[in-house]
Design an enzyme around this catalytic site. Sequence first.
Site, PDB file in Angstrom:
ATOM      1  CB  CYS A   1     -31.151  -0.297  13.729  1.00 32.96           C
ATOM      2  SG  CYS A   1     -29.193  -0.786  13.347  1.00 32.96           S
TER       3      CYS A   1
ATOM      4  NE  ARG B   1     -36.319   0.009   9.784  1.00 27.94           N
ATOM      5  CZ  ARG B   1     -36.517   1.229   9.627  1.00 27.94           C
ATOM      6  NH1 ARG B   1     -37.896   1.571   9.119  1.00 27.94           N
ATOM      7  NH2 ARG B   1     -35.687   2.077  10.034  1.00 27.94           N
TER       8      ARG B   1
ATOM      9  CD1 TRP C   1     -28.276  -4.143   7.722  1.00 31.95           C
ATOM     10  CD2 TRP C   1     -27.161  -2.249   7.972  1.00 31.95           C
ATOM     11  NE1 TRP C   1     -27.804  -3.994   6.650  1.00 31.95           N
ATOM     12  CE2 TRP C   1     -27.033  -2.968   6.443  1.00 31.95           C
ATOM     13  CE3 TRP C   1     -26.756  -0.953   8.414  1.00 31.95           C
ATOM     14  CZ2 TRP C   1     -26.379  -2.172   5.733  1.00 31.95           C
ATOM     15  CZ3 TRP C   1     -25.879  -0.346   7.244  1.00 31.95           C
ATOM     16  CH2 TRP C   1     -25.683  -0.693   6.261  1.00 31.95           C
TER      17      TRP C   1
ATOM     18  CG  ASN D   1     -32.676   2.454  15.225  1.00 32.24           C
ATOM     19  OD1 ASN D   1     -32.515   1.238  15.852  1.00 32.24           O
ATOM     20  ND2 ASN D   1     -33.971   2.378  14.687  1.00 32.24           N
ATOM     21  N   GLY D   2     -28.688   4.292  14.635  1.00 35.08           N
ATOM     22  CA  GLY D   2     -28.209   5.323  14.106  1.00 35.08           C
ATOM     23  C   GLY D   2     -26.606   5.372  14.217  1.00 35.08           C
TER      24      GLY D   2
ATOM     25  CD  GLU E   1     -34.551   0.794 -10.201  1.00 35.99           C
ATOM     26  OE1 GLU E   1     -33.673   1.282  -9.742  1.00 35.99           O
ATOM     27  OE2 GLU E   1     -35.273  -0.038  -9.552  1.00 35.99           O
TER      28      GLU E   1
ATOM     29  CE  LYS F   1     -34.678  -3.012  -7.626  1.00 38.09           C
ATOM     30  NZ  LYS F   1     -34.743  -1.672  -7.401  1.00 38.09           N
TER      31      LYS F   1
ATOM     32  CD  GLU G   1     -31.663  -3.594  -5.163  1.00 36.49           C
ATOM     33  OE1 GLU G   1     -31.216  -3.129  -3.987  1.00 36.49           O
ATOM     34  OE2 GLU G   1     -32.469  -3.323  -5.721  1.00 36.49           O
TER      35      GLU G   1
ATOM     36  CG  HIS H   1     -16.385   6.007 -25.948  1.00 36.55           C
ATOM     37  ND1 HIS H   1     -15.976   6.461 -26.672  1.00 36.55           N
ATOM     38  CD2 HIS H   1     -17.842   6.206 -26.386  1.00 36.55           C
ATOM     39  CE1 HIS H   1     -16.368   7.291 -27.692  1.00 36.55           C
ATOM     40  NE2 HIS H   1     -17.603   6.966 -27.524  1.00 36.55           N
TER      41      HIS H   1
ATOM     42  CE  LYS I   1     -38.414  -0.797   0.997  1.00 36.65           C
ATOM     43  NZ  LYS I   1     -38.113  -0.981  -0.703  1.00 36.65           N
TER      44      LYS I   1
HETATM   45  C1  F6R Z   1     -32.992  -0.441  -4.455  1.00 35.07           C
HETATM   46  C2  F6R Z   1     -33.433   0.524  -3.314  1.00 35.07           C
HETATM   47  C3  F6R Z   1     -32.435   1.425  -2.854  1.00 35.07           C
HETATM   48  C4  F6R Z   1     -33.116   2.839  -2.401  1.00 35.07           C
HETATM   49  C5  F6R Z   1     -32.356   3.813  -1.530  1.00 35.07           C
HETATM   50  C6  F6R Z   1     -32.950   5.085  -1.574  1.00 35.07           C
HETATM   51  O1  F6R Z   1     -33.799  -1.339  -4.828  1.00 35.07           O
HETATM   52  O2  F6R Z   1     -34.295   0.017  -2.649  1.00 35.07           O
HETATM   53  O3  F6R Z   1     -31.607   1.962  -3.806  1.00 35.07           O
HETATM   54  O4  F6R Z   1     -33.939   3.170  -3.699  1.00 35.07           O
HETATM   55  O5  F6R Z   1     -31.836   3.426  -0.546  1.00 35.07           O
HETATM   56  O6  F6R Z   1     -34.130   4.846  -0.602  1.00 35.07           O
HETATM   57  P1  F6R Z   1     -35.363   5.973  -0.463  1.00 35.07           P
HETATM   58  O7  F6R Z   1     -35.997   5.842  -1.673  1.00 35.07           O
HETATM   59  O8  F6R Z   1     -36.294   5.299   0.624  1.00 35.07           O
HETATM   60  O9  F6R Z   1     -34.745   7.171  -0.120  1.00 35.07           O
END
Ligand code: F6R
Length: 609
Positions: free
Chosen positions: A2, A27, A74, A98-99, A481, A485, A488, A504, A604
């Site tokens: 949010c 975000r 959100w 927010n929250g 990673e 990527k 997501e 395994h 985000k």
């Molecule tokens: C994946 C991604 C998330 C963030 C995670 C932590 O691409 O962006 O997995 O890495 O939400 O966010 P931060 O680094 O802001 O604590």
Amino acid sequence: MCGIVAATAQRDVAPLLIAGLKALEYRGYDSAGLAVLDEGTLRRVRAKGKVREMEARYDADPAPGGTGIAHTRWATHGAPSEHNAHPHVAGSVCLVHNGIIENYAPLREQLKARGRVFTSDTDSEVMAHLIDERIGQGMDLREAVIATVRELEGAYAIAVISDKHPDRVVGARRGCPLLVGVGIGEHLLGSDAQALIQVTNRMMYLEEDDVVEITRSSAQVYTLDGKPVEREVHDSELTSDAVERGEYRHYMQKEIFEQPRAVTETLEGRLGVHGVLPNIFGLGAEEMLSKTRQVHIVACGTSYHAGLVAKYWIEQLARIPVSVEVASEYRYREAVVPPDSLFVAISQSGETADTLAALRETKRRGYLGTLGICNVPESSLVREADLKLMTRAGPEIGVASTKAFTTQLAGLALLALELGRQRGLDEATYLKRCQELYTLPRFIEQALTLEPQIIELAAQFVSRQHALFLGRGEHYPVALEGSLKLKEISYIHAEAYPAGELKHGPLALVDENMPVIAVAPNGPLLEKLKSNLQEVRARGGTLVVFADHAAVMDENFEQDTTLRLDSGGDFISPAVFTIPLQLLAYHVAVLRGTDVDQPRNLAKSVTVE
Ligand code: F6R
């Protein structure tokens, strides 16, 4: 997650609010709304979907007015819909939040019993009713907000207006960020500096449990006891052009290509010809790091993967044990903390609720000290950690983290080198590693030239449902990673395994429909990895191998897709091998036509648990 923007000004605030919401779109959200007060009359516009849909409704019937609040939601409690979108109205009060309010259910029941009628399924609406009740009992807006937030359990940043006080906005925060923008003859509130930077770079960061009242001419902060307190006004270094997309099709693509510069900036003034420069982690770092006997790294998502790479680096160079854990687990676990342990929190945003909660937990767990590795200078994590290292990636707008990851790796490499130097790492190895790190931006630049080949490769993935990523050693987190990527932003189910684990269990999944992507640097584990890849070939799996130029692959591997790059040496190679995996995920998502920068269901900055 949010987003909040609020303003009180001499001009019409709706354009400011809409511009602020657009700056917060990155975000992630699923509905938007705004409310404006014009001489005591409240007008509200809300819509499910994008800010532009809400804006179109607003444009069809504009609402002038000098005081207003706006929000991108959100969904947590209640589906994404117009009636659940903020602002929420109860009587004379209009509120954005927010929250998560954890005790909303009993509060809602009590309010209903007192005759209050709810129009949404959200946890937030209870606050609007509670504040309105208190205004009805004779309190002013600020007093009513203070009395209400004192009753709440959970996390909130709120902005509230009332037609009884049309010239002001009251905000409050606990656990979620909120800041004040100080303009000329106007004041704003925002959940993120990016919402305000188009109007002002003068910002006041609110602390936990602060309540603020803004009018055109003043911004006064109060404690929960109602006492006025002073908070400093800072000049933010953020610029509005730093968040432009430029010639790129998506922010994510821009951010992938910004990595050579971002890593250069992260290393600048920190890594010299003779090694890591002094005091780069802040005052007292030398003493704290020299006493460190263990390192405990905590983070979420991509930042957690950076921590996993750092475990290999620190253990190898400094010979001290490192454990790495996701923050949502760590915070609720009775962790055993050996003496002289350093706690390292890694976060792009510095506002991730679980990572912040973990950092706060350290206070009672007896750590030697805490280090925050973060990309947002004004964030809660940076303010709360003892030592800090800023990653200087610049604003990361794409929800999928890219440049934040490689700059975190650069920062963690500096930490590993510094700990190594203090623990007697031999001079020759230390200098060799420092020189390698110095060349990292150049090797990232070279890896980016693979884009045309990766675009061709991406076509093979468009209709796939699953993918398996393999790596060994410090390239296992790189595989993790890469799979994160891909899943997501392209919504393809992807898993990552240390290649040695293949037989395994996951080998059972391998057939001609399962692409297997292997990260194959030329290192001590290459031969082992090649045997693992043979196991895949033998079962008809489609292999895509990212190998460095020096890696000698068997003849039959050339039948698979092999993309070559120069890793720049085994120390920096995890950062370099990340690049083609980011590009692959990006181009697969583009071909599949997904919303690359704002993938579904994701946010985000994850400011709720
Ligand atoms: C994946 C991604 C998330 C963030 C995670 C932590 O691409 O962006 O997995 O890495 O939400 O966010 P931060 O680094 O802001 O604590």
